[in-house]
Design a protein around this motif. Structure first.
Motif, PDB file in Angstrom:
ATOM      1  N   ILE A 461       0.820  -1.212   0.000  1.00 26.55           N
ATOM      2  CA  ILE A 461       0.000   0.000   0.000  1.00 26.55           C
ATOM      3  C   ILE A 461       0.862   1.274   0.000  1.00 26.55           C
ATOM      4  CG2 ILE A 461      -2.019  -1.015   1.138  1.00 26.55           C
ATOM      5  CD1 ILE A 461       0.007   1.160   3.274  1.00 26.55           C
ATOM      6  N   SER A 463       0.599   5.267   1.454  1.00 29.34           N
ATOM      7  CA  SER A 463      -0.148   5.976   2.484  1.00 29.34           C
ATOM      8  C   SER A 463       0.697   7.122   3.010  1.00 29.34           C
ATOM      9  CB  SER A 463      -0.458   5.003   3.636  1.00 29.34           C
ATOM     10  OG  SER A 463      -1.109   5.685   4.680  1.00 29.34           O
ATOM     11  N   THR A 468      -5.502   6.175   6.075  1.00 31.35           N
ATOM     12  CA  THR A 468      -6.099   5.779   4.808  1.00 31.35           C
ATOM     13  C   THR A 468      -4.957   5.241   3.949  1.00 31.35           C
ATOM     14  OG1 THR A 468      -5.730   7.942   3.837  1.00 31.35           O
ATOM     15  CG2 THR A 468      -7.878   7.583   4.847  1.00 31.35           C
ATOM     16  N   ASP A 470      -3.929   3.373  -0.180  1.00 31.76           N
ATOM     17  CA  ASP A 470      -4.319   2.883  -1.496  1.00 31.76           C
ATOM     18  C   ASP A 470      -3.410   1.710  -1.838  1.00 31.76           C
ATOM     19  OD1 ASP A 470      -5.617   2.675  -3.859  1.00 31.76           O
ATOM     20  OD2 ASP A 470      -4.744   4.466  -4.776  1.00 31.76           O
ATOM     21  N   TRP A 471      -3.896   0.789  -2.669  1.00 29.01           N
ATOM     22  CA  TRP A 471      -3.012  -0.338  -3.018  1.00 29.01           C
ATOM     23  C   TRP A 471      -1.959   0.157  -3.994  1.00 29.01           C
ATOM     24  CZ3 TRP A 471      -3.335  -2.199  -8.179  1.00 29.01           C
ATOM     25  CH2 TRP A 471      -4.449  -1.756  -8.896  1.00 29.01           C
ATOM     26  N   THR A 501      -7.344  -3.700  -2.691  1.00 28.92           N
ATOM     27  CA  THR A 501      -8.368  -2.981  -1.922  1.00 28.92           C
ATOM     28  C   THR A 501      -7.728  -1.811  -1.192  1.00 28.92           C
ATOM     29  OG1 THR A 501      -8.944  -5.242  -1.343  1.00 28.92           O
ATOM     30  CG2 THR A 501     -10.417  -3.512  -0.574  1.00 28.92           C
ATOM     31  N   SER A 502      -8.399  -0.667  -1.226  1.00 32.67           N
ATOM     32  CA  SER A 502      -7.894   0.486  -0.500  1.00 32.67           C
ATOM     33  C   SER A 502      -8.388   0.429   0.951  1.00 32.67           C
ATOM     34  CB  SER A 502      -8.352   1.776  -1.182  1.00 32.67           C
ATOM     35  OG  SER A 502      -9.758   1.811  -1.196  1.00 32.67           O
TER      36      SER A 502
END
Ligand code: XMP
Length: 511
Positions: A461, A463, A468, A470-471, A501-502
């Motif tokens: 990910i 970040s 939060t 994001d992939w 998946t985020s």
């Protein structure tokens, strides 16, 4: 000596921590504080400049975050970014308008006048816009400094009062000269000296810790992670043998991790490091347990029990070192609920150790600064760029019951993934990456034989703060190599999948 300080007032924008990091990178210490600070509190804090961050509100919202107008009369330079710039205009009697449509992305802006903000910035360049409202009329005494086609007041200011508003985001990399603009604000407007450096931080902290500890005894729980490793090394530099480190080997670490900790810190740096071998204890406590929360609870409690036993052997100490960093303590301006992430892996320790005071030498630092401090202290890239690993480690990356066999499979798969990411030079771009052992088995064919084996999932990910994520868009060739190597080199794995998946809706870890 007190450093010069900049105050970044947080109005809840998504780039708030990024702004603070940019300021620090430019050699000026800053703190990110909730917008509610009063003019008196700000005067007492004594910043050389103030930055208002962006935020999700419109100044006309009934619950919009506001600031005491006296803040703009303190005589301290202010730079308002996005929502922050609209707020300056609004408070001082200008007009903010709700645009028909939002404006996102790259725009060209043109300078309209000379300004201290514009040293070494060309007449035209690209900026990054993300807003709906915009400033329509300037308050008295302000002038337009730059415009884009759809945003006439892209930058405005009152040079005499040193108040500026920027509608776009100078802190993001897409704004070509954003860093220069921030630098100009700090050095040309606020009179920064650039007295915040990693070398300076290290020598000051070493001196501070030495004075504080005196002849006292210090204890540190080393998890193997970056923060506790850097904190321990800093304290060790200051007080040498007065520091004892305890490393609980719970048997759930990644491949070669316990060996590396010993070789770097005990053999390399000569730390008084006690390794407690508790692998069997943890595995037997986890026998038959597959619920993620239960696993976490068992591990957390056992960790504290084991540590307590060890601490009793050592006896009373004066200080306990914790690797708390700035993002663990910073309060966000998004509403009243402060985002404070507890240190899951060491959270319960203070209650079982007989000590007088906690030392948190990294409390002021962002993660990237912690890494630079680690480098300054002579720790290798392997240690300071080590992947964050949760306290319960591989136990929450193995779905279902944790067994020795499953740990061996996951360790090998995870090591291959990490090796290939490093070989592709991606380890500093991807925020976190690891392998997961799913509890699915699938059919495969290897050689001429049918197999029925485990599915390995890869998680990677990007970040800023792990809240939060994001992939990560890892190149297919890298994923292909990882998949080939895992299915060939790791026994009992015949399929590899990539998690796209985020967060939200998923979390970063699978359990
Ligand atoms: P999640 O899975 O909640 O993870 O999206 C966010 C970040 O926190 C880490 N994490 C932990 N760190 N102890 C820790 O020290 C824990 O129990 C723990 N659980 C999650 C996770 O690796 C990610 O970086």
């Amino acid at each position: 000596m007190q450093h010069q300080r900049v105050l970044v007032l947080d109005f809840g924008g998504q780039y708030n921590q990024l702004i603070a990091r940019r300021v620090r990178d430019l050699g000026v210490y800053c703190d990110l504080k909730p917008f509610e600070m009063t003019a008196d509190q700000i005067r007492a804090y004594d910043p050389i400049g103030i930055i208002f961050t962006g935020g999700p509100n419109s100044v006309y919202d009934t619950d919009a975050p506001r600031i005491d107008s006296a803040v703009l009369r303190l005589g301290i330079p202010v730079l308002g970014i996005c929502y922050g710039c609209q707020l300056i205009a609004h408070i001082l009697g200008g007009k903010v308008e709700h645009a028909a449509s939002s404006e996102y992305g790259r725009r060209e802006f043109t300078l309209a006048k000379e300004s201290r903000l514009f040293t070494d910035i060309p007449q035209k360049s690209i900026c990054w816009m993300s807003h709906t409202d915009l400033v329509k009329e300037l308050p008295a005494g302000f002038e337009t400094l730059a415009s884009t086609q759809s945003c006439p007041q892209a930058i405005f200011g009152n040079e005499e009062k040193k108040l500026y508003g920027v509608q776009f985001h100078p802190e993001v990399v897409h704004t070509e000269y954003g860093n220069r603009l921030l630098r100009n604000f700090l050095y040309r407007v606020c009179g920064a000296r650039g007295d915040w450096t990693v070398q300076g931080f290290v020598s000051e902290q070493v001196e501070k810790i030495r004075q504080k500890v005196g002849d006292g005894k210090v204890l540190c729980a080393m998890s193997g992670g970056v923060d506790s490793a850097v904190a321990a090394t800093l304290v060790h530099r200051a007080v040498g043998d007065r520091l004892t480190c305890v490393f609980v080997d719970h048997g759930l670490h990644r491949k070669n991790e316990p060996e590396e900790v010993l070789s770097v810190f005990r053999d390399g740096l000569g730390m008084d490091l006690i390794k407690v071998d508790a692998g069997e204890l943890f595995l037997s406590a986890l026998k038959g347990v597959s619920d993620p929360e239960q696993k976490r609870k068992i591990i957390g409690k056992l960790f504290i029990d084991v540590f307590e036993k060890e601490a009793k052997k050592i006896g009373a100490v004066d200080f306990l070192v914790q690797g708390t960093i700035y993002s663990d303590v910073v309060e966000s301006g998004k509403g009243k609920s402060a985002v404070i992430k507890s240190h899951h892996n060491v959270g319960g320790l203070p209650s079982v150790v007989d000590f007088k005071e906690i030392i948190e030498p990294l409390r002021e630092l962002f993660k990237d600064e912690v890494r630079r401090v680690g480098g300054e202290l002579g720790l290798s890239d392997e240690i300071v760029w080590r992947q964050p690993c949760p306290g319960p480690a591989l136990a929450i990356r193995i779905m279902g019951e944790v067994t020795e066999e499953k740990l061996a499979i996951l360790r090998d798969a995870d090591a291959i993934f990490r090796e290939e990411i490093a070989r592709a030079g991606l380890e500093k771009e991807i925020w976190q990456y690891f392998a997961v052992l799913t509890d699915s088995k699938t059919v495969g064919v290897q050689g001429d034989f049918r197999t029925y084996e485990n599915v390995i999932a890869l998680r990677a990910i990007t970040s800023v703060d792990a809240m939060t994520a994001d992939w990560a868009r890892i190149p297919f060739e890298v994923l292909e190599r990882v998949s080939n190597r895992i299915t060939n080199e790791v026994g009992h794995a015949n399929r590899v999948v990539y998690d796209i998946t985020s967060k939200p809706p998923a979390t970063i870890e699978w359990e």
